[in-house]
Design a protein around this motif. Structure first.
Motif, mmCIF file in Angstrom:
data_model
loop_
_atom_site.group_PDB
_atom_site.id
_atom_site.type_symbol
_atom_site.label_atom_id
_atom_site.label_comp_id
_atom_site.label_asym_id
_atom_site.label_seq_id
_atom_site.Cartn_x
_atom_site.Cartn_y
_atom_site.Cartn_z
ATOM 1 N N GLY A 73 0.820 -1.198 0.000
ATOM 2 C CA GLY A 73 0.000 0.000 0.000
ATOM 3 C C GLY A 73 0.856 1.250 0.000
ATOM 4 N N ASP B 46 -1.958 1.389 5.221
ATOM 5 C CA ASP B 46 -2.641 1.029 3.978
ATOM 6 C C ASP B 46 -2.235 -0.379 3.524
ATOM 7 O OD1 ASP B 46 -4.369 1.695 1.768
ATOM 8 O OD2 ASP B 46 -2.575 2.028 0.548
ATOM 9 N N ALA B 47 -0.959 -0.723 3.676
ATOM 10 C CA ALA B 47 -0.482 -2.059 3.311
ATOM 11 C C ALA B 47 -1.124 -3.124 4.198
ATOM 12 C CB ALA B 47 1.038 -2.127 3.407
ATOM 13 N N ALA C 213 -4.770 -3.574 3.185
ATOM 14 C CA ALA C 213 -4.831 -4.338 1.938
ATOM 15 C C ALA C 213 -4.611 -5.824 2.208
ATOM 16 C CB ALA C 213 -3.795 -3.812 0.947
ATOM 17 N N ARG D 176 -11.409 -0.385 3.411
ATOM 18 C CA ARG D 176 -10.694 0.849 3.099
ATOM 19 C C ARG D 176 -10.589 1.690 4.364
ATOM 20 N NH1 ARG D 176 -14.137 5.130 2.834
ATOM 21 N NH2 ARG D 176 -16.334 4.577 2.580
#
Length: 74
Positions: free
Chosen positions: A21, A26-27, A30, A41
């Motif tokens: 990500g 974010d990674a 994901a 999200r």
């Protein structure tokens, strides 16, 4: 892009995650989304220093969304 490898535990279940990500959070989202097969999200993220605490301590608040209008905060 950031890559992450993590192991999560839920009760007696253990799962290895791997994701990519724009940043470490974010990674992780994901990777979790892929493992659960649920589109996730980040809806929002806030962080602030804790008054009276050591300078490296902070509180972080994350809004995790799944579906168009279903979000959780923590």
């Amino acid at each position: 892009p950031h890559r992450i490898r993590a192991t999560i535990e839920w009760g007696r279940e253990r799962a290895a995650l791997e994701g990519e990500g724009q940043g470490p959070i974010d990674a992780f989202v994901a990777a979790l989304s892929a493992a659960l097969a649920v589109p996730l999200r980040i809806g929002g993220y806030e962080e602030h220093a804790l008054p009276g605490a050591p300078p490296t301590w902070a509180a972080a608040y994350l809004e995790l969304c799944f579906g168009p209008d279903r979000c959780l905060f923590g």
